[in-house]
Design an enzyme around this catalytic site. Structure first.
Site, PDB file in Angstrom:
ATOM      1  N   GLY A  20       0.763  -0.961  -0.056  1.00 12.44           N
ATOM      2  CA  GLY A  20      -0.322  -0.265   0.036  1.00 12.44           C
ATOM      3  C   GLY A  20       0.775   0.988   0.257  1.00 12.44           C
ATOM      4  O   GLY A  20       0.309   2.411  -0.639  1.00 12.44           O
ATOM      5  N   ARG A  24       7.337   1.796   1.015  1.00  9.35           N
ATOM      6  CA  ARG A  24       7.146   1.000   1.232  1.00  9.35           C
ATOM      7  C   ARG A  24       8.259  -0.177  -0.290  1.00  9.35           C
ATOM      8  O   ARG A  24       8.957  -1.584  -0.409  1.00  9.35           O
ATOM      9  CB  ARG A  24       5.938  -0.543   1.402  1.00  9.35           C
ATOM     10  CG  ARG A  24       6.479  -0.301   3.486  1.00  9.35           C
ATOM     11  CD  ARG A  24       7.371  -1.132   3.975  1.00  9.35           C
ATOM     12  NE  ARG A  24       6.634  -1.046   4.991  1.00  9.35           N
ATOM     13  CZ  ARG A  24       7.647  -0.804   6.354  1.00  9.35           C
ATOM     14  NH1 ARG A  24       8.553  -2.076   6.042  1.00  9.35           N
ATOM     15  NH2 ARG A  24       6.774  -1.064   7.238  1.00  9.35           N
ATOM     16  N   ARG A  43       2.294  11.524  -9.058  1.00 10.06           N
ATOM     17  CA  ARG A  43       1.409  11.042  -7.768  1.00 10.06           C
ATOM     18  C   ARG A  43       1.598  10.749  -5.918  1.00 10.06           C
ATOM     19  O   ARG A  43       1.594  10.316  -5.643  1.00 10.06           O
ATOM     20  CB  ARG A  43      -0.296  10.649  -7.175  1.00 10.06           C
ATOM     21  CG  ARG A  43      -1.238  11.098  -8.341  1.00 10.06           C
ATOM     22  CD  ARG A  43      -2.266  10.818  -8.435  1.00 10.06           C
ATOM     23  NE  ARG A  43      -2.693  11.004  -9.068  1.00 10.06           N
ATOM     24  CZ  ARG A  43      -4.394  12.045  -8.409  1.00 10.06           C
ATOM     25  NH1 ARG A  43      -4.639  11.658  -7.535  1.00 10.06           N
ATOM     26  NH2 ARG A  43      -4.902  12.844  -9.183  1.00 10.06           N
ATOM     27  N   ARG A  87      -0.199  -8.345  -2.880  1.00  9.49           N
ATOM     28  CA  ARG A  87      -0.511  -7.796  -2.116  1.00  9.49           C
ATOM     29  C   ARG A  87       0.814  -8.065  -0.905  1.00  9.49           C
ATOM     30  O   ARG A  87      -0.002  -9.230  -0.070  1.00  9.49           O
ATOM     31  CB  ARG A  87      -1.955  -7.054  -1.108  1.00  9.49           C
ATOM     32  CG  ARG A  87      -1.495  -6.239  -0.442  1.00  9.49           C
ATOM     33  CD  ARG A  87      -3.485  -5.893  -0.244  1.00  9.49           C
ATOM     34  NE  ARG A  87      -3.648  -5.546   1.247  1.00  9.49           N
ATOM     35  CZ  ARG A  87      -2.860  -4.623   2.281  1.00  9.49           C
ATOM     36  NH1 ARG A  87      -1.948  -3.575   1.212  1.00  9.49           N
ATOM     37  NH2 ARG A  87      -3.311  -4.464   3.302  1.00  9.49           N
ATOM     38  N   SER A  90      -0.027  -4.623   5.612  1.00 16.33           N
ATOM     39  CA  SER A  90       0.027  -4.409   7.480  1.00 16.33           C
ATOM     40  C   SER A  90      -1.875  -5.034   7.546  1.00 16.33           C
ATOM     41  O   SER A  90      -2.679  -5.074   6.711  1.00 16.33           O
ATOM     42  CB  SER A  90       0.310  -3.829   8.741  1.00 16.33           C
ATOM     43  OG  SER A  90      -0.211  -2.375   7.591  1.00 16.33           O
ATOM     44  N   ASP A 206      -0.992  -4.187  14.690  1.00 17.60           N
ATOM     45  CA  ASP A 206      -1.729  -3.882  15.719  1.00 17.60           C
ATOM     46  C   ASP A 206      -3.021  -5.187  15.304  1.00 17.60           C
ATOM     47  O   ASP A 206      -3.507  -5.786  15.478  1.00 17.60           O
ATOM     48  CB  ASP A 206      -2.387  -2.641  15.859  1.00 17.60           C
ATOM     49  CG  ASP A 206      -3.120  -2.592  14.309  1.00 17.60           C
ATOM     50  OD1 ASP A 206      -2.418  -2.840  13.193  1.00 17.60           O
ATOM     51  OD2 ASP A 206      -4.386  -2.574  14.320  1.00 17.60           O
ATOM     52  N   ARG A 219       8.404  -4.108  12.307  1.00 21.70           N
ATOM     53  CA  ARG A 219       7.535  -3.989  11.253  1.00 21.70           C
ATOM     54  C   ARG A 219       8.388  -4.351  10.620  1.00 21.70           C
ATOM     55  O   ARG A 219       7.794  -5.184   9.155  1.00 21.70           O
ATOM     56  CB  ARG A 219       6.978  -3.031  11.002  1.00 21.70           C
ATOM     57  CG  ARG A 219       5.267  -2.616  11.709  1.00 21.70           C
ATOM     58  CD  ARG A 219       4.460  -1.113  11.657  1.00 21.70           C
ATOM     59  NE  ARG A 219       5.244  -0.613  11.784  1.00 21.70           N
ATOM     60  CZ  ARG A 219       5.009   0.194  12.638  1.00 21.70           C
ATOM     61  NH1 ARG A 219       4.452  -0.142  13.989  1.00 21.70           N
ATOM     62  NH2 ARG A 219       5.420   1.058  12.916  1.00 21.70           N
TER      63      ARG A 219
HETATM   64  N1  HPA Z   1      -7.598  -2.038  10.169  1.00 22.45           N
HETATM   65  C1  HPA Z   1      -7.752  -1.233   8.554  1.00 22.45           C
HETATM   66  N2  HPA Z   1      -6.769  -1.497   7.882  1.00 22.45           N
HETATM   67  C2  HPA Z   1      -5.675  -2.247   9.073  1.00 22.45           C
HETATM   68  C3  HPA Z   1      -5.569  -1.840  10.234  1.00 22.45           C
HETATM   69  C4  HPA Z   1      -6.437  -1.931  11.378  1.00 22.45           C
HETATM   70  O1  HPA Z   1      -7.021  -1.665  12.392  1.00 22.45           O
HETATM   71  N3  HPA Z   1      -4.536  -2.436  10.864  1.00 22.45           N
HETATM   72  C5  HPA Z   1      -3.594  -2.194   9.509  1.00 22.45           C
HETATM   73  N4  HPA Z   1      -4.486  -2.368   8.237  1.00 22.45           N
END
Ligand code: HPA
Length: 236
Positions: A20, A24, A43, A87, A90, A206, A219
């Site tokens: 994304g 990265r 962009r 893809r 995270s 997370d 990470r």
């Molecule tokens: N929500 C949506 N997308 C994410 C999250 C999340 O908590 N953590 C990493 N990508």
């Protein structure tokens, strides 16, 4: 060039890794690829092409969320004849069975997005990963000694990082959803539409149940493992 990617036909490899975050993409190109060069800065959504184990591969940032991801993926499939997209992202864990730093290989992706509802006139399409890529990723993850724990199963692709009704995710968890991110469902549907291959692999950054988070150094380490799994699945 296409509308949003500043490259010429032939600049982009048939296999693309899709983080994304465009920075990265730069980090992946610098860390894992040989002879990489940047083919697009439009962009600030960088794209790079290089080689991995002698095989051509590109890395393209997608931005966050299905609308942004779909712009890049549509153009990669239709204007650059890309065949496989993995893809590398995270996600947040939504069950105590999954820990932070774990890797989730998404066999399928649920969503609250209206994109498929509109496309399928209200019927529920079930977006799933390409089986060959999925199998390759599972084999690559299994063969890593001392690698992070990994899980194979459903993720939820949300349109909202800050959802109005977070409790709705609980219903999805009862039916096996392991993590939440924002792109996989749309990616799988576009791959099916264009008869191409797609897979989403996510590291858990997370934990939505325990509130635990990873440091940026952690990470980076698990992100690197995931990139190696993705490259092996797509190219080995
Ligand atoms: N929500 C949506 N997308 C994410 C999250 C999340 O908590 N953590 C990493 N990508």
């Amino acid at each position: 060039m296409s509308t949003h990617i500043g490259a010429q036909p032939g600049d982009i490899a048939p296999t693309v890794l899709l983080p994304g975050d465009p920075l990265r993409a730069k980090w992946i190109a610098e860390t894992f690829l040989d002879d990489s060069r940047c083919y697009s800065e439009v962009r600030g959504m960088y794209g790079f092409t290089g080689t991995w184990n002698g095989q051509p591969v590109s890395v393209q940032g997608s931005g966050m969320g299905q609308p942004s991801m779909a712009i890049y993926v549509n153009e990669l499939f239709t204007d650059f004849d890309v065949q496989s997209i993995v893809r590398v992202g995270s996600c947040g864990a939504v069950t105590e069975d999954v820990g932070v730093r774990d890797v989730i290989i998404a066999s399928g992706a649920c969503t609250d997005s209206s994109m498929n509802r509109i496309a399928f006139h209200g019927l529920d399409y079930a977006p799933v990963a390409d089986f060959g890529l999925l199998r390759g990723a599972v084999e690559a993850a299994e063969s890593r000694e001392g690698g992070s724990p990994f899980h194979v199963g459903l993720i939820f692709s949300s349109d909202s990082f800050y959802p109005a009704r977070p409790e709705l995710l609980g219903e999805m968890v009862k039916y096996g959803v392991l993590g939440v991110e924002m792109e996989a469902s749309g990616l799988y549907t576009l791959a099916a539409k264009h008869r191409r291959r797609a897979l989403a692999i996510c590291t858990v950054s997370d934990h939505i149940v325990t509130g635990e988070e990873t440091t940026s150094q952690e990470r980076e380490q698990t992100f690197g493992e995931m990139v190696e799994i993705a490259l092996t699945a797509a190219l080995a």
